[in-house]
Design a protein around this motif. Structure first.
Motif, short mmCIF file in Angstrom:
data_model
loop_
_atom_site.label_atom_id
_atom_site.label_comp_id
_atom_site.label_asym_id
_atom_site.label_seq_id
_atom_site.Cartn_x
_atom_site.Cartn_y
_atom_site.Cartn_z
N ARG A 1 0.84 -1.21 0.00
CA ARG A 1 0.00 0.00 0.00
C ARG A 1 0.87 1.25 0.00
N ILE B 1 -6.61 -15.62 0.98
CA ILE B 1 -6.49 -14.50 0.05
C ILE B 1 -7.21 -13.31 0.65
N LEU B 2 -6.62 -12.14 0.49
CA LEU B 2 -7.25 -10.92 1.01
C LEU B 2 -7.02 -9.82 -0.02
N ILE B 3 -8.11 -9.33 -0.60
CA ILE B 3 -7.94 -8.23 -1.56
C ILE B 3 -8.35 -6.94 -0.88
N GLU B 4 -7.41 -6.03 -0.77
CA GLU B 4 -7.74 -4.71 -0.23
C GLU B 4 -7.84 -3.74 -1.39
N SER B 5 -8.97 -3.02 -1.42
CA SER B 5 -9.22 -2.10 -2.52
C SER B 5 -9.28 -0.68 -2.00
N VAL B 6 -8.74 0.23 -2.77
CA VAL B 6 -8.85 1.64 -2.45
C VAL B 6 -9.56 2.30 -3.62
N GLY B 7 -10.69 2.94 -3.32
CA GLY B 7 -11.49 3.53 -4.37
C GLY B 7 -11.68 5.02 -4.18
N GLU B 8 -12.01 5.66 -5.29
CA GLU B 8 -12.28 7.10 -5.28
C GLU B 8 -13.65 7.26 -5.91
N GLY C 1 -5.08 -11.79 7.95
CA GLY C 1 -6.10 -12.41 7.13
C GLY C 1 -7.35 -11.56 7.17
N GLY D 1 -9.04 -8.76 10.12
CA GLY D 1 -7.94 -8.45 11.03
C GLY D 1 -7.36 -9.65 11.76
N ARG E 1 -9.18 2.82 -7.36
CA ARG E 1 -7.89 3.46 -7.61
C ARG E 1 -6.81 2.38 -7.69
N TYR E 2 -6.81 1.47 -6.73
CA TYR E 2 -5.95 0.29 -6.85
C TYR E 2 -6.44 -0.82 -5.94
N GLU F 1 0.71 4.01 -3.01
CA GLU F 1 0.48 5.45 -2.82
C GLU F 1 1.59 6.27 -3.46
#
Lengths: 323, 323
Positions: free
Chosen positions: A97, A190-197, A120, A123, A202-203, A101
């Motif tokens: 992350r 598997i853990l997908i962390e998403s950052v959105g706008e 995982g 948390g 965004r990624y 950024e």
């Protein structure tokens, strides 16, 4: 540098002893310096046998991922090509992350030998001992609406599942949405962390934790019977670099298929590998427990549950228990 | 502390001069110390008139947000109750994401007097001069699927629009998804950044930039005619603390309605305030431009566009231009 000369020397004569005196003479260093280097290499995981009057013999090398081995295993355009190998970190997700950024490109990959705070879902702690598993995070920058992120979660599970089957022959299946199981024991999370706008991704950082070469002794009591490794299931050590390459190759292929044709073909592949579909399951959601039979995926990636009273319920989030 | 005594003294006698000698005597400090304090206050935005033989007079106070004024304007349970006021920061979004990662609770609010790197959609710069606007970020932790994040974007626009109308009477409308316009000029931008884990929202940071008391002279040439402020549109200064309170009150009310009843009532409120619906628009999407008439919101919050050849197209992301 001199470490490598000493190592090279011992590796060129496998099984044979070389005396400290000879090493000292050939490398032009004192015998104390030889002894110090041997000890340093021991700390890095090399094992030596030392017998007085005969000398040193290399017994085993640490299973350490080599940059070139991983790169060699890749058949991708971008996935994994920007590669960062780390000995130890808190969590590859956090590392990635930060890079994301800072503008790292899609396909960047971070792999750690060891995570001290591997995470995982929800948390929970993820056991990530040194050199035994694949603890890695891949960066994706799809130009897609945020509502597609859950589909990437399912896609990732398909990619890892197919790679594990191809490389190790271990018959892993997917529990909705993205746990990989062998006979009910979890071998990969598997853990997908998403950052959105607003409405756009965004990624995404796809975190994968694969228990590759852990032995039964590596698991604490509370994970025994729940978690397992590919080595335990197959009875063989698995080449981690090869498996990383296979995951990246599968992932990129499926990702391109997804961007081109949407979720439908991915959904079919997911269903074919699923251990959830057709089974009686219990889903724990924020609003309580629901029981029924898992019937398939809807076009968005939600799990369709046929409840005991015949209703179809779309499950967007929750914890699935078989039975 | 002594600054405040000096200020208190000058504020108790509005319009009158107090001599440096008297201030010096009453506060028990040297006349040089008085002069130094006056200069320090000037840097903070206070304006004084100083006339020899007569003394100092307070002419104007800086428009600085006071913690107590903001808290007093809140009628909320949680929104804004955990409040952090900052003089200057790069971006309240970045500040709030740090707090969020450290576990700050839902409803936490950060307001800055000035942002040096305020951001809008698609990484665009957002002008955020000191003391002239409301530059703030609100933290939300809804237990909702990630696919709901775009609905929060629309909800936020409704909340800010209603608050501005109520406090200032300025007739703002919403351009899809979340720009607030007055006669085509933008007075507020909204940016919701969401962080998700698999299919779930972990948190959202709702960034709001409201151009409150900017004058025409505050806008660079390239924003003239495109951006405007509530002061320019209404001809009056607006009390920022009051408006912040109104936004929080509206936002919390609508958020609770949304969690209880889903998006339908929010969608109706959005449509009622929209300047997009019923208009000919052009949408720039990742796949090119589409023209047609904006017809309404679908249940997910996507914009329904009736294209010129009669098709209904759901727009999940894109830039809308009227006309």
């Amino acid at each position: 540098m001199e470490d490598n000369k000493l190592l090279d020397m011992l590796m060129q004569t496998p099984g044979e002893y070389i005396s400290g005196e000879e090493i000292s003479r050939r490398l032009g260093i004192s015998r104390t310096a030889v002894w110090k280097q041997i000890n340093k290499l021991r700390l890095e995981g090399y094992e030596f046998e030392a017998i007085s009057r005969r000398g040193y013999r290399l017994v085993s090398k640490p299973d350490k991922l080599e940059y070139t081995d991983v790169i060699k295993a890749l058949k991708t355009n971008s996935f994994g090509q920007r590669l960062k190998l780390i000995d130890v970190t808190t969590s590859t997700q956090e590392e990635m992350r930060l890079l994301a950024e800072q503008g790292a490109p899609s396909g960047s990959l971070i792999i750690a030998e060891e995570q001290t705070s591997g995470r995982g879902r929800h948390g929970r702690k993820w056991l990530s001992p040194a050199g035994k598993g694949i603890w890695m995070s891949l960066l994706l920058r799809p130009e897609l609406p945020l509502s597609c992120a859950p589909q990437l979660t399912l896609l990732c599970a398909v990619a890892v599942c197919r790679a594990i089957r191809a490389v190790t022959g271990v018959n892993t299946g997917i529990k909705w949405p993205n746990d990989l199981l062998v006979d009910g024991r979890k071998v990969c999370g598997i853990l997908i962390e998403s950052v959105g706008e607003d409405e756009l991704i965004r990624y995404c950082v796809a975190g994968m934790g694969i228990d590759v070469n852990l032995g039964i002794e590596d698991y604490p009591a509370d994970l025994k019977g729940i978690a397992s490794s590919l080595k335990i299931e197959s009875g063989r050590d698995c080449d981690r670099a090869l498996l990383i390459g296979a995951v990246m190759n599968e992932f990129e292929k499926l990702y391109e298929l997804y961007l081109e044709q949407g979720f439908t073909p991915i959904g079919h592949l997911w269903e074919a590998l699923s251990v959830t579909i057709g089974k009686k399951i219990t889903v724990k959601t924020a609003r309580g427990e629901i029981q029924g039979t898992a019937d398939g995926l809807d076009p968005s990636g939600a799990l369709i549950l046929k409840s005991n009273d015949g209703q179809n319920i779309n499950i967007f989030s929750g914890e699935v228990q078989l039975g």
